[in-house]
Design an enzyme around this catalytic site. Sequence first.
Site, PDB file in Angstrom:
ATOM      1  N   GLY A   1       0.826  -1.193   0.000  1.00 33.27           N
ATOM      2  CA  GLY A   1       0.000   0.000   0.000  1.00 33.27           C
ATOM      3  C   GLY A   1       0.865   1.249   0.000  1.00 33.27           C
ATOM      4  CB  CYS A   2       0.343   4.620  -1.465  1.00 35.63           C
ATOM      5  SG  CYS A   2      -1.253   5.071  -0.751  1.00 35.63           S
ATOM      6  CE1 TYR A   3      -1.350   8.370   3.172  1.00 34.83           C
ATOM      7  CE2 TYR A   3      -3.202   6.843   3.256  1.00 34.83           C
ATOM      8  CZ  TYR A   3      -2.717   8.127   3.083  1.00 34.83           C
ATOM      9  OH  TYR A   3      -3.581   9.159   2.815  1.00 34.83           O
ATOM     10  CB  ALA A   4       2.068   0.020   3.780  1.00 34.96           C
TER      11      ALA A   4
ATOM     12  CB  THR B   1       5.516   6.349   2.439  1.00 39.16           C
ATOM     13  OG1 THR B   1       5.024   6.345   1.086  1.00 39.16           O
ATOM     14  CG2 THR B   1       6.254   7.649   2.685  1.00 39.16           C
TER      15      THR B   1
END
Length: 366
Positions: free
Chosen positions: A151-154, A156
């Site tokens: 996932g994108c937040y994950a 980062t």
Amino acid sequence: MKKKISVAIVGASGFTGGEICRILLNHNNIKKIYPISRDKNNFIKKHPNLISSNLNFSNINFLRNNLSKIDCIFLCTKSTESFELAKELLKKNKKIIDLSSAFRFEKNENFKKAYGYDITKRKILKNKIEYGLSEFNKPSIKKADLIANPGCYAITALYSLAPIINKNFIDTKSPIGIFAINGTTGAGNNPKIEVSHANATENVLTYNADGHRHGPEIEDKIQKFFKKKVFIDLNTAHGNFRRGIYLRINLNLKKNFRNKINREKIINVFKKYYNNRKKFKFIHILDFKKLLKKNEKEYDIYPSVNSVVGSNNCIIGIDYDDALGSIKIISTTDNLIKGAAGSAIQNMNIMFKFKEEEALSKYGIF
């Protein structure tokens, strides 16, 4: 010269599917691109930025009837759809990179914790499934049948925590607070009045304050890759920009270390950890010295969203609040590239033994 491959993108009408097409059009090892979609629109009407591509949408039946021509399939679909398609395609010995959440958790109870429902009994699949944290899981990615893209937040947050999460001076008993702002493209391209221009402009839109699904994903992967049990308090919002992630982490020190740590020491921990530029091509640490006095505004020592848009980079800045004994980690990525399409293509490059950085820009467009 490595052999060229043909790829299909299922769900190619969305932001991420279109971005995969855009990047692959500049890839030296791609022979043919097949965008697959239920969308009845012309491809160029959906992705006018790709007007010179000569790409056209095909439907899922075309994919099924032409699998012999296709080497790798990107799934930009909902989790339940990804799971069913993956079961079908793996039986045909196709390499898959899934950008949904369907395969991000090895244990179904962890998936349920994140998403609130059961998706599958994943153990029915005997294929080799790997989590696509490219820089930390490369040997396994090379041998995988299916890559579960992070996932994108994950992704980062994992880059931001990796160098320091196992240091003995970090207090990991309390929840780790993460505040993150995503561009409006993070909401997908299905019309939502709240993220329309009129409502998102000059605004910040909080969502999932009861617990974002990427929080359990971060916890799960920190335990898997860095052997540390942590609790993540992830708070998210959409900001007044189209693409990019701004993420800030507060890490508390154990009390007996507060007078032994400063900003320079923390920066050196990160620089030493990410020192191998061959391995960590896209992760960068800002190490500018502070030139102004306390409480004078010094913006350029921290990463900005503008700096990463259009690139596959993650840029990380660090500070330290000695009054609170709190390390502040600020990181930025492009949610559509490093947070989705770029990391997926990086994983494809590893899987097919291409240059890892092939077609992936190291430079932002601002």
